[in-house]
Write an enzyme that holds these catalytic residues in place. Structure first.
Site, PDB file in Angstrom:
ATOM      1  N   GLU A 195       0.849  -1.201   0.000  1.00 53.46           N
ATOM      2  CA  GLU A 195       0.000   0.000   0.000  1.00 53.46           C
ATOM      3  C   GLU A 195       0.876   1.239   0.000  1.00 53.46           C
ATOM      4  O   GLU A 195       1.947   1.268   0.611  1.00 53.46           O
ATOM      5  CB  GLU A 195      -0.894  -0.022   1.248  1.00 53.46           C
ATOM      6  CG  GLU A 195      -1.847   1.131   1.370  1.00 53.46           C
ATOM      7  CD  GLU A 195      -2.791   0.975   2.562  1.00 53.46           C
ATOM      8  OE1 GLU A 195      -3.317   1.999   3.028  1.00 53.46           O
ATOM      9  OE2 GLU A 195      -2.997  -0.173   3.033  1.00 53.46           O
ATOM     10  N   GLU A 199      -2.966  10.536   2.916  1.00 55.02           N
ATOM     11  CA  GLU A 199      -4.108  10.641   3.819  1.00 55.02           C
ATOM     12  C   GLU A 199      -4.123  12.028   4.457  1.00 55.02           C
ATOM     13  O   GLU A 199      -3.140  12.445   5.067  1.00 55.02           O
ATOM     14  CB  GLU A 199      -4.033   9.571   4.910  1.00 55.02           C
ATOM     15  CG  GLU A 199      -4.135   8.149   4.376  1.00 55.02           C
ATOM     16  CD  GLU A 199      -3.990   7.102   5.464  1.00 55.02           C
ATOM     17  OE1 GLU A 199      -4.879   6.263   5.604  1.00 55.02           O
ATOM     18  OE2 GLU A 199      -2.956   7.133   6.176  1.00 55.02           O
TER      19      GLU A 199
END
Length: 310
Positions: A195, A199
């Protein structure tokens, strides 16, 4: 503020030679670089939009207008919403282009399931919208009677590997929630958990959290100071994923680089908005990370487009 063109010393007997840096100059003349404009803005807390051709013509009369072949390979269609766009234009010639101002592109909405753990929501397609010239991902009240909120997520069917990923996003400002853009693959795809994250935490939208996971191992979080409020308009966020490093970009400018044991499994491109578990009695609560979610609904993040280029 300066710009110049110059040849480096190419005499190997001179102590000032720069052959190792520039290679040896072969003496070709004349050779020229060209510049269209240069700018400076005192209000450096606001991102700048590129100078348009009309603004350029107002500042000076160029000797030659760009030909069709010289036009930039970017696309900036007129917005149908009132959100300000501070970012860089979309690369219309990227390998994968999903322009949410025109439709879903290569993406589809997650629907009818939950991640569990620290995610205090179920994903619902009805929390997504492609109206008003943008993708809207909304956090809303519980829709399934399971005592959790509802969140929104867009993802691709296809998997993508090394290359440059970018999106135009306006984040949510609200304690306890996350607005994101990332790549992911894991056990649900019969793959290792790899990943790469962008964010924006609603508790402080003047920063962005950068991170990656390799085979389920994270812990690489870095908080980058944006110098602006990501909830006040669209900005572009991207990352260049290579075998030995990942470099993140904000509004086309390099922000931060991580090196090490990088993810190497192609993943799906995703974006989502979600509230974190705020029950202090729940072992999965993320109050220390996101602050406590106050339950405010509906609240939404917006996206104009997403691209991938290898």
């Amino acid at each position: 503020i300066m710009m110049n063109t110059w040849p480096g010393v190419s005499d190997p007997n001179s102590k000032d030679n720069v052959i190792d840096w520039l290679k040896k100059y072969d003496g070709t003349t004349p050779i020229s670089a060209h510049y269209q404009w240069a700018t400076y803005n005192r209000n450096n807390d606001k991102a700048l939009t590129p100078m348009t051709l009309e603004e350029l013509e107002a500042a000076q009369t160029p000797q030659q207008q760009p030909t069709t072949e010289q036009q930039p390979t970017t696309e900036t269609p007129q917005q149908t919403n009132s959100i300000k766009d501070f970012g860089t234009p979309m690369n219309a010639n990227a390998k994968m282009v999903s322009d949410f101002r025109k439709g879903a592109g290569d993406f589809f909405a997650s629907d009818g399931w939950t991640n569990g753990s620290c995610f205090d929501c179920w994903w619902h397609k009805s929390n997504t919208s492609l109206d008003n010239g943008m993708l809207t991902l909304t956090i809303d009240k519980d829709k399934g009677g399971k005592g959790m909120y509802s969140g929104a997520e867009f993802r691709t069917n296809e998997f993508y590997g090394y290359g440059y990923y970018e999106t135009s996003m306006q984040a949510i400002k609200n304690d306890g929630v996350v607005s994101s853009f990332f790549t992911y693959t894991g056990p649900s795809d019969n793959n290792p958990w790899d990943e790469i994250d962008i964010e924006i935490l609603g508790k402080d939208t003047t920063k962005v959290q950068l991170n990656y996971y390799k085979d389920g191992k994270g812990g690489h979080e870095y908080m980058y100071d944006l110098g602006f409020d990501a909830s006040e308009g669209f900005h572009t966020y991207g990352f260049d994923w290579q075998p030995d490093h990942i470099t993140w970009y904000v509004d086309g400018k390099e922000a931060y680089t991580m090196r090490g044991d990088m993810p190497n499994t192609p993943g799906k491109i995703m974006m989502n908005t979600w509230p974190g578990v705020s029950d202090p009695n729940n072992k999965d609560n993320v109050i220390d990370w996101l602050k406590k979610y106050d339950g405010k609904t509906p609240i939404s993040a917006h996206y104009q487009w997403a691209t991938y280029n290898n």
